[in-house]
Design a protein around this motif. Structure first.
Motif, PDB file in Angstrom:
ATOM      1  N   ILE A   1       0.843  -1.210   0.000  1.00 16.04           N
ATOM      2  CA  ILE A   1       0.000   0.000   0.000  1.00 16.04           C
ATOM      3  C   ILE A   1       0.876   1.257   0.000  1.00 16.04           C
ATOM      4  CG2 ILE A   1      -1.559   1.395   1.456  1.00 16.04           C
ATOM      5  CD1 ILE A   1      -2.885  -1.244   2.367  1.00 16.04           C
ATOM      6  N   VAL A   2       1.832   1.298   0.913  1.00 19.05           N
ATOM      7  CA  VAL A   2       2.667   2.485   1.095  1.00 19.05           C
ATOM      8  C   VAL A   2       3.555   2.731  -0.134  1.00 19.05           C
ATOM      9  CG1 VAL A   2       4.527   3.429   2.530  1.00 19.05           C
ATOM     10  CG2 VAL A   2       2.578   2.346   3.609  1.00 19.05           C
ATOM     11  N   LEU A   3       4.078   1.661  -0.683  1.00 14.85           N
ATOM     12  CA  LEU A   3       4.920   1.781  -1.877  1.00 14.85           C
ATOM     13  C   LEU A   3       4.096   2.292  -3.068  1.00 14.85           C
ATOM     14  CD1 LEU A   3       7.913   1.219  -2.500  1.00 14.85           C
ATOM     15  CD2 LEU A   3       7.233  -1.035  -3.324  1.00 14.85           C
ATOM     16  N   GLY A   4       2.893   1.776  -3.223  1.00 16.40           N
ATOM     17  CA  GLY A   4       1.993   2.235  -4.295  1.00 16.40           C
ATOM     18  C   GLY A   4       1.654   3.709  -4.138  1.00 16.40           C
ATOM     19  N   LYS A   5       1.343   4.124  -2.923  1.00 16.66           N
ATOM     20  CA  LYS A   5       1.009   5.533  -2.642  1.00 16.66           C
ATOM     21  C   LYS A   5       2.210   6.440  -2.923  1.00 16.66           C
ATOM     22  CE  LYS A   5      -2.424   4.898   1.100  1.00 16.66           C
ATOM     23  NZ  LYS A   5      -3.637   5.263   0.352  1.00 16.66           N
ATOM     24  N   ALA A   6       3.411   5.956  -2.588  1.00 19.29           N
ATOM     25  CA  ALA A   6       4.617   6.766  -2.786  1.00 19.29           C
ATOM     26  C   ALA A   6       4.866   7.007  -4.281  1.00 19.29           C
ATOM     27  CB  ALA A   6       5.822   6.088  -2.135  1.00 19.29           C
ATOM     28  N   PHE A   7       4.718   5.965  -5.093  1.00 19.74           N
ATOM     29  CA  PHE A   7       4.908   6.137  -6.544  1.00 19.74           C
ATOM     30  C   PHE A   7       3.826   7.068  -7.112  1.00 19.74           C
ATOM     31  CE2 PHE A   7       7.978   2.691  -6.444  1.00 19.74           C
ATOM     32  CZ  PHE A   7       8.859   3.072  -7.456  1.00 19.74           C
ATOM     33  N   LYS A   8       2.602   6.915  -6.631  1.00 11.96           N
ATOM     34  CA  LYS A   8       1.500   7.761  -7.122  1.00 11.96           C
ATOM     35  C   LYS A   8       1.800   9.241  -6.830  1.00 11.96           C
ATOM     36  CE  LYS A   8      -3.520   8.402  -6.665  1.00 11.96           C
ATOM     37  NZ  LYS A   8      -4.021   8.338  -8.032  1.00 11.96           N
ATOM     38  N   LYS A   9       2.273   9.495  -5.616  1.00 12.85           N
ATOM     39  CA  LYS A   9       2.571  10.875  -5.224  1.00 12.85           C
ATOM     40  C   LYS A   9       3.760  11.422  -6.030  1.00 12.85           C
ATOM     41  CE  LYS A   9       3.500  13.640  -1.095  1.00 12.85           C
ATOM     42  NZ  LYS A   9       4.019  13.577   0.283  1.00 12.85           N
ATOM     43  N   ALA A  10       4.787  10.602  -6.182  1.00 11.50           N
ATOM     44  CA  ALA A  10       5.986  11.056  -6.891  1.00 11.50           C
ATOM     45  C   ALA A  10       5.686  11.344  -8.366  1.00 11.50           C
ATOM     46  CB  ALA A  10       7.099  10.020  -6.768  1.00 11.50           C
ATOM     47  N   LEU A  11       4.783  10.565  -8.954  1.00 14.83           N
ATOM     48  CA  LEU A  11       4.478  10.732 -10.384  1.00 14.83           C
ATOM     49  C   LEU A  11       3.445  11.827 -10.625  1.00 14.83           C
ATOM     50  CD1 LEU A  11       4.411   6.950 -11.419  1.00 14.83           C
ATOM     51  CD2 LEU A  11       6.167   8.636 -12.014  1.00 14.83           C
ATOM     52  N   ASP A  12       2.817  12.289  -9.551  1.00 16.32           N
ATOM     53  CA  ASP A  12       1.895  13.430  -9.591  1.00 16.32           C
ATOM     54  C   ASP A  12       0.841  13.262 -10.698  1.00 16.32           C
ATOM     55  OD1 ASP A  12       1.000  15.927  -8.699  1.00 16.32           O
ATOM     56  OD2 ASP A  12       2.260  17.020 -10.132  1.00 16.32           O
ATOM     57  N   GLU A  13       0.818  14.148 -11.689  1.00 16.86           N
ATOM     58  CA  GLU A  13      -0.199  14.058 -12.765  1.00 16.86           C
ATOM     59  C   GLU A  13       0.203  13.068 -13.856  1.00 16.86           C
ATOM     60  OE1 GLU A  13      -0.215  18.214 -13.974  1.00 16.86           O
ATOM     61  OE2 GLU A  13      -2.248  18.383 -13.180  1.00 16.86           O
ATOM     62  N   LYS A  14       1.363  12.458 -13.724  1.00 17.68           N
ATOM     63  CA  LYS A  14       1.911  11.507 -14.701  1.00 17.68           C
ATOM     64  C   LYS A  14       2.187  12.191 -16.055  1.00 17.68           C
ATOM     65  CE  LYS A  14      -0.295   7.536 -12.486  1.00 17.68           C
ATOM     66  NZ  LYS A  14      -1.405   8.140 -11.721  1.00 17.68           N
ATOM     67  N   ALA A  15       2.504  13.462 -15.983  1.00 19.06           N
ATOM     68  CA  ALA A  15       2.782  14.217 -17.201  1.00 19.06           C
ATOM     69  C   ALA A  15       4.070  13.722 -17.862  1.00 19.06           C
ATOM     70  CB  ALA A  15       2.902  15.703 -16.879  1.00 19.06           C
ATOM     71  N   GLY A  16       3.989  13.480 -19.177  1.00 12.18           N
ATOM     72  CA  GLY A  16       5.180  13.179 -19.979  1.00 12.18           C
ATOM     73  C   GLY A  16       5.722  11.763 -19.874  1.00 12.18           C
ATOM     74  N   ILE A  17       5.105  10.924 -19.048  1.00 10.98           N
ATOM     75  CA  ILE A  17       5.668   9.571 -18.875  1.00 10.98           C
ATOM     76  C   ILE A  17       5.274   8.640 -20.027  1.00 10.98           C
ATOM     77  CG2 ILE A  17       5.745   9.742 -16.359  1.00 10.98           C
ATOM     78  CD1 ILE A  17       3.302   7.781 -16.331  1.00 10.98           C
ATOM     79  N   ARG A  18       6.003   7.515 -20.114  1.00 15.34           N
ATOM     80  CA  ARG A  18       5.676   6.525 -21.156  1.00 15.34           C
ATOM     81  C   ARG A  18       4.368   5.792 -20.857  1.00 15.34           C
ATOM     82  NH1 ARG A  18       9.675   6.338 -24.734  1.00 15.34           N
ATOM     83  NH2 ARG A  18      11.773   6.823 -24.003  1.00 15.34           N
ATOM     84  N   ARG A  19       4.041   5.658 -19.598  1.00 15.46           N
ATOM     85  CA  ARG A  19       2.810   5.059 -19.076  1.00 15.46           C
ATOM     86  C   ARG A  19       2.795   3.532 -19.139  1.00 15.46           C
ATOM     87  NH1 ARG A  19      -3.512   5.911 -21.122  1.00 15.46           N
ATOM     88  NH2 ARG A  19      -4.090   3.801 -20.521  1.00 15.46           N
ATOM     89  N   PHE A  20       3.169   2.931 -20.245  1.00  6.44           N
ATOM     90  CA  PHE A  20       3.185   1.466 -20.376  1.00  6.44           C
ATOM     91  C   PHE A  20       4.603   0.933 -20.189  1.00  6.44           C
ATOM     92  CE2 PHE A  20      -0.383   2.942 -22.893  1.00  6.44           C
ATOM     93  CZ  PHE A  20      -1.393   2.053 -22.566  1.00  6.44           C
ATOM     94  N   GLY A  21       4.694  -0.236 -19.574  1.00  7.31           N
ATOM     95  CA  GLY A  21       6.000  -0.875 -19.439  1.00  7.31           C
ATOM     96  C   GLY A  21       5.838  -2.381 -19.396  1.00  7.31           C
ATOM     97  N   TRP A  22       6.803  -3.084 -19.956  1.00  7.84           N
ATOM     98  CA  TRP A  22       6.756  -4.546 -19.916  1.00  7.84           C
ATOM     99  C   TRP A  22       8.177  -5.075 -19.935  1.00  7.84           C
ATOM    100  CZ3 TRP A  22       5.195  -1.346 -23.775  1.00  7.84           C
ATOM    101  CH2 TRP A  22       5.940  -1.376 -24.952  1.00  7.84           C
ATOM    102  N   ALA A  23       8.358  -6.178 -19.238  1.00  6.17           N
ATOM    103  CA  ALA A  23       9.707  -6.748 -19.180  1.00  6.17           C
ATOM    104  C   ALA A  23       9.627  -8.231 -18.834  1.00  6.17           C
ATOM    105  CB  ALA A  23      10.529  -6.023 -18.119  1.00  6.17           C
TER     106      ALA A  23
END
Ligand SMILES: [Mn+2]
Length: 203
Positions: free
Chosen positions: A75-97
């Motif tokens: 939960i905490v890790l998910g919330k931290a990434f959400k906060k750090a990415l803010d509006e998710k402006a400019g990101i690739r959005r999709f990832g796979w590996a």
């Protein structure tokens, strides 16, 4: 670009956890939880994702079992990434590996869509893998489900030739997790700082 860093401190009657992340880090970690196996896996995740991760479980009700602690770290890790990415402006959005270990291969597919969804598919019953130090494949599923819901990410994980050894299975999953999330959070210069959705927002 603004710093993509966040600190989250969550306190419940069951656990108290503090996490600080830097999405644009170098893979440095300082992780201390009561679940040694999860510490090791999170270290692999951050290293291969080039995330700086400082995570401390201050209080945990592990006198009961690891259930709440494992879930709450997700939960905490998910919330931290959400906060750090803010509006998710400019990101690739999709990832796979994909990540292999011996004959086991995991494929991690993520979409930072705002919609929380998680599913693990394996060619062998995941529950057939024996738990190790009280940690089971079902705990991994629970951890990733909590992460997906709190970040607002759609996550599908496929495991090929699942091993009888939990450590092996988890390594392939956490390494591919780091690689896929690194890709999804990277800045695509062609987006020129806009939100990568035809809706114009990802919330
Ligand atoms: Mn290992």
């Amino acid at each position: 670009m603004a710093d993509r860093k966040a600190t989250i401190e969550r306190k419940s009657k069951e656990t108290q956890i503090k996490v600080t992340i830097n999405v644009d880090g170098t893979g440095k970690t300082k992780i201390k939880t009561p679940i040694g196996l999860l510490d090791h896996m999170l270290e692999l995740f951050a290293f291969h994702g080039h995330f700086d991760l400082d995570l401390k479980v201050v209080k945990a009700d592990t006198n009961i079992d690891i259930h709440h602690t494992n879930e709450d770290i997700g939960i905490v890790l998910g919330k931290a990434f959400k906060k750090a990415l803010d509006e998710k402006a400019g990101i690739r959005r999709f990832g796979w590996a994909y990540a292999p270990m011996e004959s086991t291969v995991s494929r991690f597919v993520i979409d930072l869509s705002g919609r929380g969804y998680f599913r693990l598919m394996a060619d062998k019953k995941a529950s057939a893998t024996k738990p190790q130090d009280g940690y089971a494949m079902s705990d991994l599923e629970h951890f990733l489900e909590s992460f997906a819901h709190n970040l607002g990410a759609t996550i599908n994980v496929h495991c090929f030739n699942l091993s009888d050894d939990l450590h092996t299975n988890l390594e392939t999953i956490f390494k591919s997790f780091g690689l896929a999330l690194d890709q999804a959070t990277q800045i695509d210069p062609r987006r020129k700082g806009t939100v990568p959705s035809t809706k114009g927002i990802i919330d």
